[in-house]
Design a protein around this motif. Structure first.
Motif, PDB file in Angstrom:
ATOM      1  N   SER A  63       0.658  -1.710   0.010  1.00  0.00           N
ATOM      2  CA  SER A  63       0.225   0.138  -0.039  1.00  0.00           C
ATOM      3  C   SER A  63       0.593   1.204  -0.020  1.00  0.00           C
ATOM      4  N   MET A  64       2.328   1.059   0.672  1.00  0.00           N
ATOM      5  CA  MET A  64       3.090   2.155   0.867  1.00  0.00           C
ATOM      6  C   MET A  64       3.575   2.970  -0.002  1.00  0.00           C
ATOM      7  N   GLN A  65       3.772   1.948  -0.777  1.00  0.00           N
ATOM      8  CA  GLN A  65       4.516   1.718  -2.357  1.00  0.00           C
ATOM      9  C   GLN A  65       3.674   2.162  -3.279  1.00  0.00           C
ATOM     10  N   TYR A  66       2.119   2.231  -3.582  1.00  0.00           N
ATOM     11  CA  TYR A  66       1.435   2.085  -4.748  1.00  0.00           C
ATOM     12  C   TYR A  66       1.130   3.805  -4.139  1.00  0.00           C
ATOM     13  N   TYR A  67       0.431   3.772  -2.543  1.00  0.00           N
ATOM     14  CA  TYR A  67       0.476   5.728  -2.931  1.00  0.00           C
ATOM     15  C   TYR A  67       1.543   6.104  -3.097  1.00  0.00           C
ATOM     16  N   ALA A  68       2.444   6.270  -2.082  1.00  0.00           N
ATOM     17  CA  ALA A  68       3.628   6.726  -2.633  1.00  0.00           C
ATOM     18  C   ALA A  68       3.864   7.378  -4.337  1.00  0.00           C
ATOM     19  N   ASP A  98       0.072  12.580  -3.145  1.00  0.00           N
ATOM     20  CA  ASP A  98       0.599  12.986  -2.350  1.00  0.00           C
ATOM     21  C   ASP A  98       0.318  12.875  -1.075  1.00  0.00           C
ATOM     22  N   ILE A  99      -0.193  11.306  -0.178  1.00  0.00           N
ATOM     23  CA  ILE A  99      -0.656  10.940   0.678  1.00  0.00           C
ATOM     24  C   ILE A  99       0.432  12.030   2.311  1.00  0.00           C
ATOM     25  N   THR A 100      -0.717  12.506   3.044  1.00  0.00           N
ATOM     26  CA  THR A 100       0.180  13.012   4.242  1.00  0.00           C
ATOM     27  C   THR A 100      -0.651  11.265   6.058  1.00  0.00           C
ATOM     28  N   ALA A 101      -1.493  10.738   5.208  1.00  0.00           N
ATOM     29  CA  ALA A 101      -1.859  10.506   6.691  1.00  0.00           C
ATOM     30  C   ALA A 101      -2.520   9.293   5.654  1.00  0.00           C
ATOM     31  N   VAL A 102      -1.897   7.990   6.903  1.00  0.00           N
ATOM     32  CA  VAL A 102      -2.592   6.072   6.564  1.00  0.00           C
ATOM     33  C   VAL A 102      -3.074   5.658   7.686  1.00  0.00           C
ATOM     34  N   ILE A 103      -4.289   5.196   7.653  1.00  0.00           N
ATOM     35  CA  ILE A 103      -4.601   4.608   8.832  1.00  0.00           C
ATOM     36  C   ILE A 103      -4.405   3.298   8.166  1.00  0.00           C
ATOM     37  N   GLY A 104      -3.777   2.093   9.068  1.00  0.00           N
ATOM     38  CA  GLY A 104      -3.481   0.360   8.552  1.00  0.00           C
ATOM     39  C   GLY A 104      -4.743  -0.048   9.776  1.00  0.00           C
ATOM     40  N   ALA A 105      -4.816  -1.103   8.620  1.00  0.00           N
ATOM     41  CA  ALA A 105      -6.172  -2.507   8.701  1.00  0.00           C
ATOM     42  C   ALA A 105      -5.218  -2.626  10.048  1.00  0.00           C
ATOM     43  N   SER A 106      -4.300  -3.230  10.074  1.00  0.00           N
ATOM     44  CA  SER A 106      -3.722  -3.761  11.278  1.00  0.00           C
ATOM     45  C   SER A 106      -2.230  -3.040  11.761  1.00  0.00           C
ATOM     46  N   GLN A 115       9.933   4.710   5.261  1.00  0.00           N
ATOM     47  CA  GLN A 115      11.932   5.489   6.039  1.00  0.00           C
ATOM     48  C   GLN A 115      12.116   4.945   4.848  1.00  0.00           C
ATOM     49  N   LYS A 116      11.816   3.869   3.984  1.00  0.00           N
ATOM     50  CA  LYS A 116      12.759   3.323   2.825  1.00  0.00           C
ATOM     51  C   LYS A 116      12.670   4.452   1.548  1.00  0.00           C
ATOM     52  N   LEU A 117      11.718   4.879   1.969  1.00  0.00           N
ATOM     53  CA  LEU A 117      11.382   5.716   0.479  1.00  0.00           C
ATOM     54  C   LEU A 117      11.635   7.494   0.813  1.00  0.00           C
ATOM     55  N   ASP A 118      11.952   7.618   2.326  1.00  0.00           N
ATOM     56  CA  ASP A 118      12.727   8.991   2.250  1.00  0.00           C
ATOM     57  C   ASP A 118      11.570   9.936   2.975  1.00  0.00           C
ATOM     58  N   ILE A 119      10.212   9.213   3.401  1.00  0.00           N
ATOM     59  CA  ILE A 119       9.199   9.770   4.205  1.00  0.00           C
ATOM     60  C   ILE A 119       8.975   9.972   5.440  1.00  0.00           C
ATOM     61  N   PRO A 158       6.447  10.672  11.688  1.00  0.00           N
ATOM     62  CA  PRO A 158       4.760  11.614  11.551  1.00  0.00           C
ATOM     63  C   PRO A 158       5.404  13.099  11.015  1.00  0.00           C
ATOM     64  N   ASP A 159       6.003  14.056  10.132  1.00  0.00           N
ATOM     65  CA  ASP A 159       6.714  14.945  10.198  1.00  0.00           C
ATOM     66  C   ASP A 159       5.714  15.096   8.581  1.00  0.00           C
ATOM     67  N   GLN A 160       5.997  14.098   7.625  1.00  0.00           N
ATOM     68  CA  GLN A 160       5.417  13.700   6.198  1.00  0.00           C
ATOM     69  C   GLN A 160       4.062  12.780   6.152  1.00  0.00           C
ATOM     70  N   LEU A 161       4.315  12.266   6.741  1.00  0.00           N
ATOM     71  CA  LEU A 161       2.864  11.259   7.246  1.00  0.00           C
ATOM     72  C   LEU A 161       3.015  10.517   8.113  1.00  0.00           C
ATOM     73  N   ALA A 162       1.399  11.291   8.494  1.00  0.00           N
ATOM     74  CA  ALA A 162       0.847  10.598   9.827  1.00  0.00           C
ATOM     75  C   ALA A 162       0.618   8.915  10.139  1.00  0.00           C
ATOM     76  N   VAL A 163       0.589   8.218  10.348  1.00  0.00           N
ATOM     77  CA  VAL A 163       0.289   7.202  10.817  1.00  0.00           C
ATOM     78  C   VAL A 163      -0.277   5.964  11.622  1.00  0.00           C
ATOM     79  N   ILE A 164      -1.379   5.719  11.682  1.00  0.00           N
ATOM     80  CA  ILE A 164      -2.803   4.920  12.707  1.00  0.00           C
ATOM     81  C   ILE A 164      -2.539   3.682  12.634  1.00  0.00           C
ATOM     82  N   SER A 165      -3.055   3.061  13.321  1.00  0.00           N
ATOM     83  CA  SER A 165      -3.158   1.467  12.844  1.00  0.00           C
ATOM     84  C   SER A 165      -4.297   0.794  13.800  1.00  0.00           C
TER      85      SER A 165
END
Length: 139
Positions: A42-47, A51-59, A71-75, A78-85
């Motif tokens: 999903s992160m590979q797809y979105y990147a 230009d996403i700024t937040a993602v909700i992980g299903a788990s 992190q591998k994509l230099d994102i 939480p400064d550039q991308l907020a993540v919640i699970s």
């Protein structure tokens, strides 16, 4: 993704968008499962798509896949991308950054399921249990 649970999570997400007058965009929903690999995909797809700024992980595992791939994509999370699970298992506290989560009580879910199973006359096939949002370092 478990069909019923997946449908409920998507319905809740779409309802929240509507409640906050945010237009629905079907490209914002990645069809995967609860695995680490789905988080990575999903992160590979979105990147590459937006230009996403937040993602909700299903788990929690999916969220870890999202964070590691970001992190591998230099994102920066939480400064550039907020993540919640969704789950709030011990995994959210053993990764960096620690993951903000919608924390469910699996004990309460199991106890409720057994009570439903052994009770007579209970016609409800779905019961919603309580949850809480635990803010950590990823949002």
């Amino acid at each position: 993704m478990d069909k019923f649970i997946g449908q409920q999570r998507v319905a809740g997400y779409l309802s929240a968008l509507k409640d906050h007058h945010i237009p629905q965009n079907d490209d914002w929903i990645f069809d995967g499962d609860y695995s680490y690999e789905s988080g990575v995909a999903s992160m590979q797809y979105y990147a590459s798509q937006t230009d996403i700024t937040a993602v909700i992980g299903a788990s929690d595992l999916a969220a870890i896949g999202i964070i590691n791939t970001a992190q591998k994509l230099d994102i920066n999370v939480p400064d550039q991308l907020a993540v919640i699970s969704i789950d709030g298992t011990y995994l959210v506290d053993i990764v960096s950054p620690r993951i903000t989560s919608v924390t469910q009580s699996f004990y309460n879910m199991g106890e409720t399921a057994l009570k439903m199973l052994f009770s007579k006359g209970n016609e409800s096939s779905h019961i919603y249990t309580s949850f809480q949002i635990d803010e950590r370092e990823s949002s």
